[in-house]
Scaffold this active site. Structure first.
Site, mmCIF file in Angstrom:
data_model
loop_
_atom_site.group_PDB
_atom_site.id
_atom_site.type_symbol
_atom_site.label_atom_id
_atom_site.label_comp_id
_atom_site.label_asym_id
_atom_site.label_seq_id
_atom_site.Cartn_x
_atom_site.Cartn_y
_atom_site.Cartn_z
ATOM 1 N N LYS A 188 0.812 -1.228 0.000
ATOM 2 C CA LYS A 188 0.000 0.000 0.000
ATOM 3 C C LYS A 188 0.844 1.276 0.000
ATOM 4 O O LYS A 188 0.433 2.303 -0.541
ATOM 5 C CB LYS A 188 -0.934 0.000 1.216
ATOM 6 C CG LYS A 188 -2.018 -1.077 1.173
ATOM 7 C CD LYS A 188 -3.061 -0.761 0.128
ATOM 8 C CE LYS A 188 -4.199 -1.775 0.124
ATOM 9 N NZ LYS A 188 -5.107 -1.568 -1.017
ATOM 10 N N GLU A 199 -9.827 6.113 2.801
ATOM 11 C CA GLU A 199 -10.676 5.066 3.362
ATOM 12 C C GLU A 199 -9.766 3.888 3.675
ATOM 13 O O GLU A 199 -8.698 3.757 3.067
ATOM 14 C CB GLU A 199 -11.742 4.651 2.345
ATOM 15 C CG GLU A 199 -11.299 3.619 1.299
ATOM 16 C CD GLU A 199 -10.190 4.100 0.366
ATOM 17 O OE1 GLU A 199 -10.068 5.317 0.206
ATOM 18 O OE2 GLU A 199 -9.443 3.255 -0.172
ATOM 19 N N SER A 205 1.741 -9.736 -0.817
ATOM 20 C CA SER A 205 1.364 -8.322 -0.746
ATOM 21 C C SER A 205 1.515 -7.674 0.624
ATOM 22 O O SER A 205 1.690 -6.469 0.719
ATOM 23 C CB SER A 205 -0.065 -8.151 -1.246
ATOM 24 O OG SER A 205 -0.930 -9.023 -0.556
#
Lengths: 400, 264
Positions: A93, A115, A382
């Site tokens: 991210k 969000e 990830s």
């Protein structure tokens, strides 16, 4: 096949998907963002700053690890892990939030909203904002706040304000609604750092572009370590940003099979899973046309996954395009299979994956089994699983 | 009756009057209230009712309307049940009945079927607040074929070039947002005169103004320059709070109607 990498068009369409289904108030901000992004992309100073941050702040490049014991255990293809869990804050991210944070500074906006579902994007946004000195407010569904209390605290420690969303299903979709509502009234001084390849144009493109660093690095590493692109790449798909980031760099390598893994949840009944590409239909959610889980009247369906980051009824429009074009194959993995994979990777490799990532691992194990030891399979790892330890303990006890 | 919305505005213009367009959420607080309140609002002086079709993710709406839609959905309201209700009350009222509906709903049902069902029920027009205007023409044409108006929104942030695009795509009237942000009540009347003047340079369509219009004073300020005032959250809130939603709505709308300005 060559056209697959030239999307989206100027209207933000990936084939028929994408576009801009938003209240008019947001259009000017989206236009401004698209324009500033196009300029930034061509600005050597912006590119150099981003590269420096990715190297010296995020810690890139992340390694490509040969999972020897897992490979041995499975007894099929050689399994490699693209280690986004080793990026700063523990997931992919940060690639996007650093990029969009730099854009925010460039646009002269002082405040950022975001969000978050699992909290990974919230933490990554709070981190980028702390780094750039930007005010940060993160919307998070009340149910996710409960599941991911550690990440809530991390965001607060990083100086962000966490706004708990009690509306609707109290998860990621509702947090996204609230962030969009905030942005409609605050566009003048606020940038919305959307966390995945979803939403209105230009977000799906911008987030993909900031995540493609995963795939570009992986390609080089595969050339170096494997002698060329792998036979198969597997990545989990919630909104789809880590998958888009790794897949996009291999789209033209037609001999590399790409597999996206959605959350199969408890069962394949609507409401018990979060797999719009596998079981949904095209529809409009959060500003773009894409596969979505809805009832017959277009109301967004309830979804379920043990993983907060996959617990979302929509998916990025580019994934819908890849599905229809047949370039990427999409499959599902259940909560239980993901939990097993979580334990297995921890025990065999000393790598605790995020529950989201555990879905990709579970699918990859099934796929690798049917392959030969001469073949190669890369899993996009990830994120790391520290954030999920409490939830995993609860789920394992629940299984008794 | 074809093109009822155009007829209403033409008639009002000829009489030198402006229009009041109350917004109500269909099925809130109940279908029964929706059925009775439309006639009551007609008596109170409304000209067009904007009927919000409940949607699970109404991102342009503030807490009052979003909560009303959530409650209506929980009680089982669907586009189909709203159309059935409209079919039932259509013969009893001369009001224009416009559906405010998310494109998510239209896309799922299918534009052709949605337009057909809406027109058959007696809906006179559509407001689609979240459509991608680059693909809006098809829906506008489908609506026009069935005599329904099709209104898009113009925001304070909308560029001049886009204002003329939006105006060219709209029929019946254009919906101008009095402010940035979501639906909800506000304290001060909007200062919209300069923007209304600007928008009139791009279109001859009537201009309706909504978002934050919550008192008779606001209605007066809006209709001094625009052709219609839209009042939503302030009305929906009163209907939710009152023991008798119909009476509360009628009294409030009657006050609002009393402060409509004449056209100069």
């Amino acid at each position: 096949m060559t056209t697959l990498t030239t999307v989206p068009d100027e209207a933000g369409r990936f084939g028929e998907y994408g576009g801009r289904y938003v209240p008019e108030t947001l259009v000017a901000a989206l236009d401004q963002l698209a324009e500033q992004y196009q300029q930034a992309k061509k600005d050597p100073k912006f590119i150099a700053e981003l590269e420096d941050l990715l190297k010296n702040f995020v810690g890139r490049p992340t390694p490509l690890t040969h999972a020897k014991r897992l490979t041995e255990h499975v007894g099929g293809a050689q399994i490699y892990l693209k280690r986004e869990d080793l990026a700063h804050t523990g997931a992919h991210k940060i690639n996007n939030t650093i990029g969009q944070g730099l854009l925010t500074v460039r646009m002269g906006k002082k405040r950022v909203i975001a969000e978050t579902g699992a909290g990974q994007h919230g933490v990554a946004t709070a981190t980028a904002c702390a780094h750039f000195g930007l005010e940060c407010e993160v919307y998070m569904g009340a149910e996710d706040v409960r599941r991911q209390s550690l990440n809530v605290f991390r965001m607060k420690l990083l100086g962000a304000k966490v706004i708990v969303v009690e509306a609707g299903s109290r998860t990621l979709k509702d947090a996204t609604n609230e962030a969009m509502r905030d942005w409609m009234g605050s566009v003048e001084n606020t940038h919305y750092i959307l966390g995945s390849v979803v939403g209105p144009h230009p977000f799906p493109m911008i987030v993909r572009d900031f995540q493609v660093v995963i795939g570009n690095e992986c390609r080089e590493q595969c050339d170096r370590d494997l002698g060329g692109p792998p036979n198969i790449i597997v990545a989990c798909v919630g909104g789809g940003s880590n998958a888009a980031g790794i897949f996009y760099a291999f789209i033209d390598d037609v001999d590399t099979k790409l597999v996206g893994v959605e959350a199969g949840g408890r069962s394949l009944k609507l409401g018990n899973h979060a797999a719009p590409l596998c079981f949904g239909e095209p529809g409009v959610l959060h500003g773009s046309l894409s596969y979505v889980l809805q009832d017959a009247f277009g109301q967004t369906a309830q979804v379920h996954s043990c993983s907060a980051g996959l617990d979302y009824p929509g998916v990025g429009p580019e994934h819908s395009y890849w599905k229809d074009e047949g370039r990427v194959e999409y499959t599902t993995v259940s909560d239980d299979e993901a939990l097993n994979a979580f334990s297995l990777l921890s025990e065999l490799e000393g790598i605790m994956p995020a529950l989201e990532t555990a879905h990709a691992i579970a699918a990859a194990i099934k796929i690798a089994k049917a392959m030969s030891p001469q073949q190669t399979l890369v899993i996009n790892l990830s994120g790391r699983g520290d954030k999920d330890v409490q939830e995993v303990a609860r789920l394992i006890e629940g299984r008794g | 009756m074809p093109d009822r919305i155009e007829g209403i505005f033409t008639e009002l213009l000829a009489e030198g009057r402006t229009a009041l367009m109350p917004f109500i959420t269909a099925g809130y607080p109940s279908m029964k209230v929706t059925e009775s309140v439309i006639g009551a609002l007609e008596e109170a002086g409304a000209h067009i009712i904007e009927l919000g079709i409940p949607f699970s993710d109404p991102i342009a709406d503030g807490p009052v309307i979003a909560a009303s839609m959530h409650q209506a959905l929980l009680s089982g309201v669907t586009p189909k049940s709203v159309f059935e209700l409209v079919r039932k009350i259509r013969p009893t009222t001369e009001l224009g009945l416009i559906a405010m509906v998310s494109d998510s709903i239209i896309e799922r049902i299918g534009p052709e079927k949605f337009i057909c069902d809406a027109a058959d029920a007696g809906i006179d027009g559509l407001i689609v607040p979240d459509i991608d205007i680059l693909v809006a023409e098809k829906l506008r044409d489908l609506a026009a074929d069935r005599g329904m108006s099709f209104s898009l929104l113009i925001a304070p942030t909308t560029s001049q070039e886009r204002i003329s695009q939006i105006a060219a795509l709209s029929t019946g009237f254009v919906y101008v947002l009095a402010r940035v942000g979501i639906t909800g009540e506000s304290h001060s009347p909007p200062d919209i005169a300069p923007r209304i003047d600007l928008i009139r340079q791009h279109t001859n369509l009537p201009i309706a103004v909504g978002f934050g219009i919550s008192t008779p004073q606001h209605v007066a300020a809006v209709t001094e320059v625009a052709d219609a005032a839209i009042v939503g959250s302030a009305l929906v809130r009163r209907m939710g709070e009152s023991d008798d939603a119909v009476i509360a709505a009628q009294a409030f709308v009657s006050d609002l109607a009393g402060s409509l300005c004449a056209k100069t």
